[in-house]
Design an enzyme around this catalytic site. Structure first.
Site, PDB file in Angstrom:
ATOM      1  N   ASP A   1     -12.520 -19.601  44.697  1.00 29.21           N
ATOM      2  CA  ASP A   1     -11.979 -20.953  44.849  1.00 29.21           C
ATOM      3  C   ASP A   1     -12.413 -21.766  43.624  1.00 29.21           C
ATOM      4  OD1 ASP A   1     -14.637 -21.535  45.181  1.00 29.21           O
ATOM      5  OD2 ASP A   1     -14.379 -22.677  47.025  1.00 29.21           O
TER       6      ASP A   1
ATOM      7  N   LYS B   1      -6.651 -15.551  48.193  1.00 28.02           N
ATOM      8  CA  LYS B   1      -7.966 -16.131  48.464  1.00 28.02           C
ATOM      9  C   LYS B   1      -8.244 -16.174  49.976  1.00 28.02           C
ATOM     10  CE  LYS B   1      -9.183 -20.331  48.812  1.00 28.02           C
ATOM     11  NZ  LYS B   1      -9.182 -21.762  48.671  1.00 28.02           N
TER      12      LYS B   1
END
Ligand code: SF4
Length: 255
Positions: A138, A120
């Site tokens: 997220d 991420k």
């Protein structure tokens, strides 16, 4: 969601916010990388508060090493998991100097090889610092993609893979910012604000949240009907209560 609906979904988010970007404050790729590492399980606002004074002095990995782990820990102690994060930031700064000439690398593999940098974080840096079409998933993006039916998936990797596949041009570069901001400010975790949502007719989530005034009315009506049914129950109880005379006439024990 069908292809034309996906296009319309992003067209409307883009119309509402034509230039979305991360809310993390930074002035170069290194500061962005540090801010994203610090933002894991913390709010962007708390990271910005800690990083503003820090980033006035620290713009390069070498300056972070000069600062040292202990002073870094002190500077970021308001952020969750600050001990581990301080260790990672020092270690990644050292790795940038040792293997990348003090610069932030532009490839996913090299980014993910740095301490404390997962997929991420690499996606955010590649997208925000280097303009790549990556999809950082997220908690907000994961929720919005599943709730709306845009890109449902059981894991963040599944959602990312679906976004890769379905997001059309010209929205690919900014898609993850639109989704994060939509999840943070409109499609909130506990109570999505459907009544002011620009994609309400495209979203498959049911039931939609009503506007506050309508919710207040229906809550009042519900508590009113609860009140009257409580009153009815009380009346029934009173009516069926045995009279003093009757109860006296009944034997309380067997002879
Ligand atoms: S309609 Fe509601 S649930 Fe659907 S995207 Fe909008 S805020 Fe989220």
């Amino acid at each position: 969601m069908k292809r034309d609906q996906v296009f319309e979904f992003f067209r409307r988010l883009a119309e509402a916010n034509p230039s979305p970007t991360t809310e993390l404050e930074s002035s170069n790729p290194y500061q962005l990388l540090v801010a994203v590492v610090l933002s894991a399980q913390a709010t962007d606002a708390s990271v910005n508060i800690a990083c503003r004074p820090l980033f006035e002095r620290i713009r390069k990995p070498a300056q972070m090493l000069d600062l040292g782990e202990e002073r870094l820990r002190e500077a970021i102690k308001a952020i969750g998991l600050f001990n581990t994060k301080a260790k990672n930031v020092i270690a990644l700064s050292r790795a940038l100097i040792d293997h990348h000439g003090g610069e932030v690398p532009r490839s996913r593999e090299e980014l993910q090889a740095l301490p404390g940098v997962g997929r991420k974080t690499a996606n955010v840096v590649l997208n925000t610092a280097f303009g790549e079409e990556t999809f950082a998933v997220d908690t907000h993006v994961f929720r919005v993609c599943n709730r709306t039916g845009l890109a449902p998936g059981k894991t963040v990797d599944e959602v990312e893979a679906k976004l890769e596949k379905i997001v059309p041009q010209p929205f690919r570069r900014d898609a993850h910012h639109w989704l994060i901001l939509h999840g943070r400010y409109t499609c909130k975790a506990r109570l999505p604000e459907c009544w002011r949502c620009p994609v309400i007719d495209l979203c498959r989530y049911k039931p939609k949240t009503l506007p506050p005034e309508e919710r207040a009315k229906s809550n009042a009506a519900r508590s009113g009907s609860r009140g009257s049914s409580a009153a009815r129950t009380a009346k029934v109880r009173t009516a069926s209560k045995p009279t003093a005379g009757r109860s006296r006439s009944r034997p309380t024990r067997l002879p």
